[in-house]
Design an enzyme around this catalytic site. Structure first.
Site, PDB file in Angstrom:
ATOM      1  NE  ARG A 240      -4.342  -1.341   0.289  1.00 62.70           N
ATOM      2  CZ  ARG A 240      -4.566  -2.430  -0.458  1.00 62.70           C
ATOM      3  NH1 ARG A 240      -3.666  -2.837  -1.332  1.00 62.70           N
ATOM      4  NH2 ARG A 240      -5.693  -3.094  -0.337  1.00 62.70           N
ATOM      5  CD  GLU A 269      -3.821   2.913  -5.159  1.00 58.80           C
ATOM      6  OE1 GLU A 269      -2.592   2.720  -5.138  1.00 58.80           O
ATOM      7  OE2 GLU A 269      -4.660   2.004  -5.275  1.00 58.80           O
ATOM      8  CG  HIS A 288      -3.776  -1.022  -6.538  1.00 58.66           C
ATOM      9  ND1 HIS A 288      -4.130  -0.356  -5.382  1.00 58.66           N
ATOM     10  CD2 HIS A 288      -3.790  -2.342  -6.207  1.00 58.66           C
ATOM     11  CE1 HIS A 288      -4.344  -1.227  -4.408  1.00 58.66           C
ATOM     12  NE2 HIS A 288      -4.144  -2.442  -4.884  1.00 58.66           N
TER      13      HIS A 288
HETATM   14  C1  DGY Z   1      -5.772  -6.275  -2.213  1.00 59.68           C
HETATM   15  O1  DGY Z   1      -6.384  -7.344  -2.292  1.00 59.68           O
HETATM   16  O2  DGY Z   1      -5.498  -5.753  -1.129  1.00 59.68           O
HETATM   17  C2  DGY Z   1      -5.417  -5.616  -3.493  1.00 59.68           C
HETATM   18  O3  DGY Z   1      -4.548  -4.553  -3.284  1.00 59.68           O
HETATM   19  C3  DGY Z   1      -6.674  -5.114  -4.206  1.00 59.68           C
HETATM   20  O4  DGY Z   1      -7.443  -4.418  -3.307  1.00 59.68           O
END
Ligand code: DGY
Length: 322
Positions: A240, A269, A288
């Site tokens: 993240r 984002e 992402h």
């Molecule tokens: C997750 O599963 O955390 C991915 O980043 C998509 O949200």
């Protein structure tokens, strides 16, 4: 009207997943895949017994407080749960689940892609070919960094981190890692444990971040820590954006404190990411897409359904996080 529990699905899911969900639940779908505002979400939740959201829907304490009492569960279509205030949900008696394991392979692939893309200047090269600016070949043209045989540091040696380590062994990389606790010897294999983030950063050529976003990891990769990495090193993030202090990373990439970066996740984002990232050449950027394969997106959906079925059968869901 049947008396199946009602599930609010906030984004369009793979058709097979929506169909399977519909066999057991009454579904409130979003066929246009519009991003709901909090007000719309709360409005729709008034008719729901559970919500199946993605990380794009935020559930801070204020939103959770306003959820109708009939909402019993938030069954996320994601492994990350930083978009949900877990304490607020637990206090309100709302069960929260996620979808671990099923996205480890796909996310590890993207981590390796980012590592190679950043090391071998793939973004720069692609831009050059597309814009018809590629004019020559020479021995010093687009020389990048080799990763074969180098030291890979994994920050957060959980499920995804372990798959990345496995794939990187195929490049003869030596694995170093930092975790709250060392892995048992079978899982750890020949990898080297570091009991601090600092020790890890000082010891590696590539750092791949796999720790969850939470208060204790917010801004973990800051200027002070980046200064511990060597000038040729590469940073990769598929977890993240919140784990990174963007100003510090942009400054480190500009000044040559580190060599390059590959990022799939960002603060702000999709459209408010740090503008400095767009201006730098020594960074490889993706939008992402860590879990974005057909197999994985279906598997995430089925996992969320399994959690919902357990909850409405009165059993403990396999992936409960609150
Ligand atoms: C997750 O599963 O955390 C991915 O980043 C998509 O949200």
């Amino acid at each position: 009207m049947d008396n199946k529990p009602v599930v609010l699905v906030t984004r369009r899911l793979p058709a097979a997943v929506e169909q399977k969900l519909g066999e057991r639940f009454t579904t409130l779908l979003n066929p246009e895949d519009r991003l709901y505002s909090s007000a719309e979400l709360l409005n729709l939740a008034a008719q729901a017994d559970a919500i199946l959201p993605c990380h794009t829907e935020k559930f801070p304490a204020e939103t959770i407080a306003k959820l109708p009492v009939r909402v019993k569960a938030i069954a996320n279509f994601s492994v990350g749960v930083d978009h949900v205030d877990l304490q607020a949900a637990a206090d309100k008696g709302i069960i929260v689940t996620n979808t671990p394991d099923v996205l480890s392979d796909a996310t590890a692939e993207i981590a390796i892609l980012l590592m190679l893309g950043a090391a071998r200047r793939a973004g720069e090269g692609e831009r050059l070919v597309r814009s018809q600016q590629w004019k020559d070949w020479s021995p010093d043209f687009m020389v990048g960094r080799q990763t074969t045989g180098k030291r890979l540091g994994i920050l957060g040696m959980g499920r995804v981190g372990q798959v990345v380590a496995q794939r990187a062994r195929g490049f003869d990389m030596k694995i170093h890692y930092h975790n709250r606790r060392p892995l048992d010897s079978e899982q750890a294999g020949d990898s080297i444990y570091h009991d601090s983030v600092e020790s890890l950063l000082e010891s590696v050529d590539v750092l791949s971040i796999h720790c969850p976003a939470m208060e204790s990891t917010h801004g973990l990769i800051n200027g002070k820590r980046l200064a511990l990495m060597h000038a040729d090193s590469i940073l990769v993030n598929t977890s993240r954006g919140g784990v990174i202090d963007d100003d510090a990373l942009v400054a480190a990439l500009k000044s040559g404190t580190i060599g390059a970066a590959g990022l799939d996740v960002f603060n702000g984002e999709p459209d408010r990411i740090h503008p400095g990232y767009r201006e730098l050449d020594n960074i490889f950027l993706l939008p992402h897409i860590g879990s974005a394969t057909d197999e994985t997106r279906k598997a995430m959906g089925y996992r969320a359904i399994a959690n919902l079925v357990a909850i409405f059968d009165g059993a403990e869901p396999g992936d409960r996080v609150a």
